[in-house]
Write a protein that holds these residues in place. Structure first.
Motif, mmCIF file in Angstrom:
data_model
loop_
_atom_site.group_PDB
_atom_site.id
_atom_site.type_symbol
_atom_site.label_atom_id
_atom_site.label_comp_id
_atom_site.label_asym_id
_atom_site.label_seq_id
_atom_site.Cartn_x
_atom_site.Cartn_y
_atom_site.Cartn_z
ATOM 1 N N ASP A 127 41.052 77.672 5.597
ATOM 2 C CA ASP A 127 41.085 79.136 5.434
ATOM 3 C C ASP A 127 39.713 79.702 5.110
ATOM 4 N N TYR A 128 38.705 78.860 5.139
ATOM 5 C CA TYR A 128 37.376 79.323 4.757
ATOM 6 C C TYR A 128 36.792 80.154 5.891
ATOM 7 N N PHE A 129 36.673 81.449 5.662
ATOM 8 C CA PHE A 129 36.148 82.249 6.778
ATOM 9 C C PHE A 129 34.629 82.249 6.762
ATOM 10 N N SER A 165 24.812 84.786 -4.986
ATOM 11 C CA SER A 165 25.222 85.669 -6.070
ATOM 12 C C SER A 165 26.719 85.576 -6.343
ATOM 13 N N PHE A 166 27.064 86.230 -7.403
ATOM 14 C CA PHE A 166 28.423 86.290 -7.921
ATOM 15 C C PHE A 166 29.429 86.706 -6.835
ATOM 16 N N GLY A 167 30.498 85.956 -6.689
ATOM 17 C CA GLY A 167 31.582 86.363 -5.792
ATOM 18 C C GLY A 167 31.373 86.017 -4.330
ATOM 19 N N VAL A 168 30.318 85.271 -4.041
ATOM 20 C CA VAL A 168 30.013 84.999 -2.637
ATOM 21 C C VAL A 168 30.884 83.858 -2.086
ATOM 22 N N GLY A 169 31.514 83.130 -2.985
ATOM 23 C CA GLY A 169 32.450 82.076 -2.561
ATOM 24 C C GLY A 169 31.974 80.661 -2.812
ATOM 25 N N LYS A 170 31.146 80.476 -3.819
ATOM 26 C CA LYS A 170 30.610 79.136 -4.117
ATOM 27 C C LYS A 170 31.699 78.217 -4.668
ATOM 28 N N THR A 171 32.396 78.728 -5.670
ATOM 29 C CA THR A 171 33.448 77.913 -6.287
ATOM 30 C C THR A 171 34.534 77.590 -5.259
ATOM 31 N N TYR A 172 34.827 78.594 -4.431
ATOM 32 C CA TYR A 172 35.864 78.405 -3.411
ATOM 33 C C TYR A 172 35.499 77.263 -2.467
ATOM 34 N N ASN A 309 40.693 90.378 -2.047
ATOM 35 C CA ASN A 309 41.912 89.801 -1.463
ATOM 36 C C ASN A 309 43.111 90.070 -2.335
HETATM 37 P P1 ADP Z 1 31.600 82.547 -6.628
HETATM 38 O O1 ADP Z 1 31.958 81.229 -7.171
HETATM 39 O O2 ADP Z 1 30.457 82.493 -5.652
HETATM 40 O O3 ADP Z 1 31.326 83.568 -7.687
HETATM 41 P P2 ADP Z 1 34.304 82.571 -5.676
HETATM 42 O O4 ADP Z 1 34.343 81.230 -5.066
HETATM 43 O O5 ADP Z 1 34.959 82.720 -6.999
HETATM 44 O O6 ADP Z 1 32.809 83.121 -5.765
HETATM 45 O O7 ADP Z 1 34.920 83.572 -4.608
HETATM 46 C C1 ADP Z 1 35.317 84.889 -4.901
HETATM 47 C C2 ADP Z 1 36.685 85.192 -4.278
HETATM 48 O O8 ADP Z 1 36.646 85.141 -2.876
HETATM 49 C C3 ADP Z 1 37.739 84.204 -4.697
HETATM 50 O O9 ADP Z 1 38.922 84.923 -4.924
HETATM 51 C C4 ADP Z 1 37.892 83.287 -3.501
HETATM 52 O O10 ADP Z 1 39.216 82.806 -3.444
HETATM 53 C C5 ADP Z 1 37.538 84.160 -2.329
HETATM 54 N N1 ADP Z 1 36.776 83.495 -1.275
HETATM 55 C C6 ADP Z 1 35.491 83.162 -1.387
HETATM 56 N N2 ADP Z 1 35.001 82.647 -0.244
HETATM 57 C C7 ADP Z 1 36.007 82.654 0.631
HETATM 58 C C8 ADP Z 1 36.101 82.302 2.020
HETATM 59 N N3 ADP Z 1 35.030 81.880 2.709
HETATM 60 N N4 ADP Z 1 37.286 82.393 2.599
HETATM 61 C C9 ADP Z 1 38.314 82.882 1.915
HETATM 62 N N5 ADP Z 1 38.286 83.303 0.641
HETATM 63 C C10 ADP Z 1 37.151 83.186 -0.017
#
Ligand code: ADP
Ligand code: MG
Length: 309
Positions: A127-129, A165-172, A309
């Motif tokens: 699901d990683y876009f 940066s924050f919210g870019v999807g690193k943890t995801y 989301n």
């Molecule tokens: P970060 O760790 O960079 O601050 P997160 O990993 O917490 O960011 O991602 C922020 C939100 O976006 C989360 O709710 C995550 O589930 C969603 N998300 C992040 N990257 C993707 C992606 N590539 N595809 C789908 N959902 C994503």
């Protein structure tokens, strides 16, 4: 063939065992699965069926209890009729739900999450876009790692240092990689570094510092999430982080990182200045060398995905 159940029922009822038993026979032989079973085992005689009647009854009864949502004596298993040595027997096979649950438990055991919300378990690389080049590169490198590492666990594989940066999807992305690895039988730990630092501080009074370091440093694949997000003490940098990284470097154990800082920024802004405000560039450099040995820097630039989301 349609009448087989009916015929048999009539024949059995001729024995006149009394009303209650007759009603039971009727009921059991009217069951579609029982009928199908008898039909597909044409060597079964009336006598065989009669002798195994209690098994047929058990089968119908348990099936009915499950359908009604009642508690059964072995939850998660569904009954199935089989022939064993000319007798009808009931075997119990795990339901799809039970198998899925067991698989999830197994996965949870392999993918350990420390101080991060439980929903990161749901992160899925499928699901990683990838709506920009950075995300495409990050995903590609992640997939490459998974392939290389699972093909040969003894060969050292560099992990990734995701910065953005924050919210870019690193943890995801880290969690997605961890999930995929766990599915392939790899033990992974994803740890939220600022919380880990607090926990380690608390471990001093409990005398459990060394044991905790030991647990973390030996994990086959370790992911340090959000490194640089707190203010670090020299003690944590040198005696905890340094020790863990040193061990992983020596043993060639894959390690991932995520940070709001680039490697360079991490070294200068986070690792160099201690909590007393003093600069310790040499010590910072030593830690950075280990991080750079363990992981390749990958920049993630993009919109903040939080709350979208
Ligand atoms: P970060 O760790 O960079 O601050 P997160 O990993 O917490 O960011 O991602 C922020 C939100 O976006 C989360 O709710 C995550 O589930 C969603 N998300 C992040 N990257 C993707 C992606 N590539 N595809 C789908 N959902 C994503
Ligand atoms: Mg994060």
């Amino acid at each position: 063939m349609e009448d087989l159940g009916k015929n048999l029922t009539e024949q059995m009822l001729k024995n006149n065992w009394g009303q209650r038993y007759n009603a039971l026979i009727k009921e059991v032989l009217a069951d579609k699965d029982v009928q199908m079973f008898i039909r597909s085992h044409d060597k079964l005689t009336k006598d065989d069926i009669l002798k195994s009647f209690s098994k047929l009854y058990e089968f119908v009864n348990v099936k009915r209890q499950i359908a009604a949502g009642k508690e059964v004596f072995i939850p998660g298993y569904s009954p199935n009729l089989i022939i064993s040595d000319h007798h009808i027997e009931v075997e119990y096979i795990p339901t799809k739900e039970l198998l899925a649950k067991q698989k999830q438990i197994e996965l949870n055991r392999r993918f350990k999450i420390i101080s991060l919300p439980k929903n990161v378990r749901k992160a899925n690389l499928d699901d990683y876009f990838t709506n920009n080049d950075d995300r495409r590169v990050a995903l590609l490198k992640s997939l490459e790692f998974i392939e290389k590492y699972t093909a040969n666990k003894n060969e050292f594989c560099k992990g990734l240092y995701l910065c953005g940066s924050f919210g870019v999807g690193k943890t995801y992305l880290l969690a997605g990689v961890a999930n995929r690895l766990a599915q392939k039988g790899v033990q992974v730990t994803l740890i939220h570094m600022p919380s880990f630092a607090v926990e380690m501080k608390g471990s001093i009074s409990k005398n459990s510092t060394l044991q905790k370091i030991d647990e973390i440093k030996k994990v086959p694949v370790l992911m340090m999430d959000d490194i640089g997000a707190d203010q670090m003490s020299s003690w944590f940098r040198d005696d905890i982080l340094g020790v863990i990284l040193q061990y992983r470097m020596q043993e060639g154990l894959p390690t991932f990182f995520s940070s709001n800082f680039t490697m360079e920024q991490l070294q200068e802004n986070y690792l160099t200045i201690n909590s007393r405000g003093e600069a310790e560039p040499m010590k910072a450099m030593r830690i950075m060398e280990r991080i750079a040995f363990l992981a390749d820097e990958v920049n993630l630039i993009g919109e903040n995905l939080r709350n979208s989301n």
